[in-house]
Structure formats: structure tokens, C-alpha cells
Scaffold this active site. Sequence first.
Site, short mmCIF file in Angstrom:
data_model
loop_
_atom_site.label_atom_id
_atom_site.label_comp_id
_atom_site.label_asym_id
_atom_site.label_seq_id
_atom_site.Cartn_x
_atom_site.Cartn_y
_atom_site.Cartn_z
N PHE A 1 8.68 -4.69 4.04
CA PHE A 1 9.13 -4.64 2.99
C PHE A 1 8.22 -5.55 1.86
O PHE A 1 8.68 -6.38 1.10
CB PHE A 1 10.73 -5.27 2.60
CG PHE A 1 11.67 -4.32 3.44
CD1 PHE A 1 12.05 -3.14 2.81
CD2 PHE A 1 11.96 -4.57 4.70
CE1 PHE A 1 12.86 -2.12 3.31
CE2 PHE A 1 12.67 -3.65 5.35
CZ PHE A 1 13.31 -2.45 4.83
N GLU B 1 2.57 -5.14 -2.72
CA GLU B 1 1.30 -5.30 -3.14
C GLU B 1 1.23 -6.35 -4.15
O GLU B 1 1.62 -6.15 -5.26
CB GLU B 1 0.58 -3.97 -3.52
CG GLU B 1 0.43 -3.08 -2.12
CD GLU B 1 -0.53 -1.90 -2.56
OE1 GLU B 1 -1.68 -2.26 -2.74
OE2 GLU B 1 -0.33 -0.95 -1.78
N ASN C 1 13.22 1.96 -1.11
CA ASN C 1 11.77 2.40 -2.18
C ASN C 1 12.54 3.47 -3.09
O ASN C 1 11.83 3.26 -4.25
CB ASN C 1 10.79 3.02 -1.18
CG ASN C 1 9.71 1.72 -0.83
OD1 ASN C 1 10.04 0.57 -1.18
ND2 ASN C 1 8.98 2.11 0.06
N CYS D 1 2.98 3.62 -1.63
CA CYS D 1 4.46 3.76 -0.94
C CYS D 1 5.52 4.52 -1.72
O CYS D 1 5.81 5.67 -1.18
CB CYS D 1 5.00 2.33 -0.82
SG CYS D 1 4.05 1.17 0.11
N LYS E 1 4.71 8.54 -1.90
CA LYS E 1 4.92 9.19 -0.76
C LYS E 1 6.15 9.06 0.14
O LYS E 1 6.83 10.17 0.62
CB LYS E 1 3.95 8.16 0.36
CG LYS E 1 3.77 8.72 1.70
CD LYS E 1 2.96 7.99 2.58
CE LYS E 1 3.12 6.32 2.68
NZ LYS E 1 4.25 6.19 3.88
N ARG F 1 -4.73 4.15 -5.19
CA ARG F 1 -4.05 5.13 -4.78
C ARG F 1 -2.78 5.95 -5.69
O ARG F 1 -1.84 5.03 -6.04
CB ARG F 1 -3.48 5.11 -3.31
CG ARG F 1 -4.56 5.07 -2.20
CD ARG F 1 -4.15 4.67 -0.97
NE ARG F 1 -3.55 3.31 -0.90
CZ ARG F 1 -3.18 2.55 0.23
NH1 ARG F 1 -3.16 3.08 1.56
NH2 ARG F 1 -2.91 1.53 0.15
#
Length: 459
Positions: free
Chosen positions: A150, A153, A209, A261, A264, A329
Site C-alpha cells: 500500500f 509513489e 485503490n 496503480c 490498471k 505511466r
Amino acid sequence: MKICVVGIGYVGLVTAGCLAEAGNNIVCVDNDEKKIANLKNGAIPIYEPGLTEIVKRNKKLGRLHFTTDLKFGVDNSLIIFLAVGTPSAQDGSCDISVVLSVAAEIAECLSDYHIIATKSTVPVGTHKKVTKIIKSKTKTTFDYVSNPEFLKEGSAVEDFMSPDRIIIGTANTDVQGKMAQLYGPFMRRGSRILFMDPASAELTKYAANMMLATRISFMNEISELCEKVGADVEMVRQGIGSDSRIGRSFLFAGIGYGGSCFPKDVRALIHTGSIHGAEMTIAKSVQQVNVNQQERFASRITDYFKGRQERTILAVWGLAFKAKTDDIRESPAVYCIKKILDCGIQIKAYDPAAPAPVFQAPATPVARRGRGRQEDAGGKIQTFQNGYDALDNADALVIFTDWQEFRNPDFELIATKLKKPVIFDGRNLYDPEIVKNAGIEYHSIGRPSLLKFEERKKP
């Protein structure tokens, strides 16, 4: 404890470094020979505050080892962490082929008991597949643990060192004890370890998420309504965030979520629901709102310069999907920039850490590096080492990423450098009145646009 981490990407390197910092002996394994060689030489492949210092210190102390030899890692560990990539497949599902492949390789290396723990984000049921593969390859006893990460970034080291919770997915009490011992150094202020079954642990990661992505998309949808009815989304945010049942986190309106994350994992949750006959209605809506928000902001800019796109140059601050990371990304910035480039507008960009995106034709040819800046072969995008240098001869400034250094800029200098003082703020970083008083036209998210003071007085 002796640990092996397989897959030295973002999650793997942070996990290895932080566990080494707690005194454990870590073997880091990756099949990328160049990456391992660079790490041995002290080159850290990702930008993450605090990580470089931790890796270099623990490597020097002999607690971090880097190798491409999986058997060496297995032989010198009790716990093996799987931290390999799980990208989206074309159908939106989570591609766990590398997880399963590495699990099979680990099985062939086993000669004594190990605990195999998955850090990678994987769909519900992966624990069964991994266990089945390992059992088919070896008679050696092992235990499997679902141990999702968990980490955010930009604050991953802090998150690991002082976690909100640690999820341990196993019913084996002996294994629970070993994992509790491993994470004990990070529980000094009180235990925040939650034990559960592997399936629940796997789903908890996706649910967490999904909830955060939902809050972001909800506020972005509210921001559109604010613009239409004349409300201020920042006031709305403060109003609802003060409710203890709601809280203030992840309620900032902007240009949408991105990174490795949320996009996706939302796709994977939708796919998992579809194959099990559970319609993920909210997840689908969250996904669509996120796309709409990026489209809306890009269109707002291109519409402003409609009819003169080929003669327009925009200065851009921010390429990463969020501050304190070099990750581009699925960055909303990159998405919007491509839309803007496709309209014929040129881009002059700056980001403190993120690399320049490479767009496929016909948007722009592949970027090439030059001294002090980058410029693609078609001349449509340039990147600079200083944000103010990107402003020269530009028709407007666009804010895409909420870097700290962007939050209190020299507005007078901005107004002087731009051909026409205009800011499009995709992160609501500024007080509209301060920007207006600097003589700058200001467009933000979910708030009224403000023209320059002297222009507002015109009939």
C-alpha cells in the site's frame, strides 16, 4: 531475517531497502542484467524521496545484495517476496503471467522450507494458482502468503516505515508469527497488522485503490457541475472534507488520476467482476469520469486557441502523474499533451524529475536528447531544465503536476515572459485573486475563470 525479493522495480526496491533498514539481510533478484549492474554500482533506477540514501547505506553495510541468480536468492532466504510486474492485458484483466512463471522457477530452486509472499497486485484467486504451480514443481514444503503493498509513489519510504496497516493473508498461525516478527520494527507505536485469508487480502488491495479512485472521480465530476452553476469546488471540498465521516484525503479536484496503480487496478476490478457475474457499476463510472476529466481539460485549452493552433506555443509545468515521482505511466499530463499536440499546438515542457514522453506518429516523432533540453524531430515538443525558460515566447502556461516548486512561483516574471499572460491550472494550486492581481488570466478546475483585471473592466 533472511529475505529474498524477486523483481526489483518500484515495489521490490522499496520493500528491499526498507526491510534492510530494519536490520534484515536482503537478496534482490531481477533478470534485468543492466539494472542489477547499475544497482551494484549505486545507480538507483527510480526517483523516490529517501530511497537512494537507504539503498546506498544498506548496500555499504552489507545488508543489500543484488543478483540475477534466483537460486542464490532462494538458498539464502527464509521468506521470498514476489514483486514482479502485473500489467493490464488487452481485455483489461491483470496479467499475472510473470508471477506464475517466477513461482515455477522458485519451486525448482526450493530445497528446504520457505514462506512465499506475494507483494505484486494480483486478482482474487492468484493464491490458488501460485500454490498449485509450486506444488506441481516440488515436493518441498512451503507456505504461501498474500501480502499486498500500500505504497504511494512520492511517499513510499515513509509509507513502508510507518504503515497504516499491514495485510497478511494466511490462516497458518506459525506463518502469521513469522510475518509479524518481520514487520515488528515498523509497529513500535502499536500493531497495525491485520490477518485474514489470502482471497480477502488480494481483494482488499483492489478495494482500497478503487475507493481512492472513486473519491478523485467524484470530486472531478463535482468540479464540472461547479463550473456550470458558478460554485467553487475548493469551498465544496472544505465543506465536505470537514465531515468526520468523509475526511479530507483524496478530495482535490484536478485533471484525473494516473500512474501505475489506479488505472490498471480499476480495469482489473471491472474485469474480475465481469467474469464472476458481478457488475462493477461504480468502477465503470469512475473510469469514465476520469477519461472525461482529462478530455475536458485538454479541450478547454484547444478550444481557447481554436483557429490559431498552428501558431500557438504552450509552456507546460509537470509531466509526471503526481508530484515527487518520475512516473509518467498513464499520466493525465501526457494524455492531455498528446491531445494538444494533435491539434497542431507546440509544447515547451518542464518537470523536476520525469522524462519527456515519447509519442508515436502522427502526434510527434521519437524524442531525441540535446544539451539542456530535448526536442523531437518534428519540433513540436521541447523540454527544459528550468521551468521559467519554458515560458519564453509561449502563449500560455499549463500546470499539470502539483510539484512543490510550482506552488508559489514568481507571477510577475510569468506575466512578463508569456506573450499573453494566461494560466491553465489543472491542479488548483493558486489563489485566483493573487493570480488576477498579477495581471494574469486564470483558468482552473471547478472555479470561475478570472480575466486580467484591466480586461474585466472593459464593456
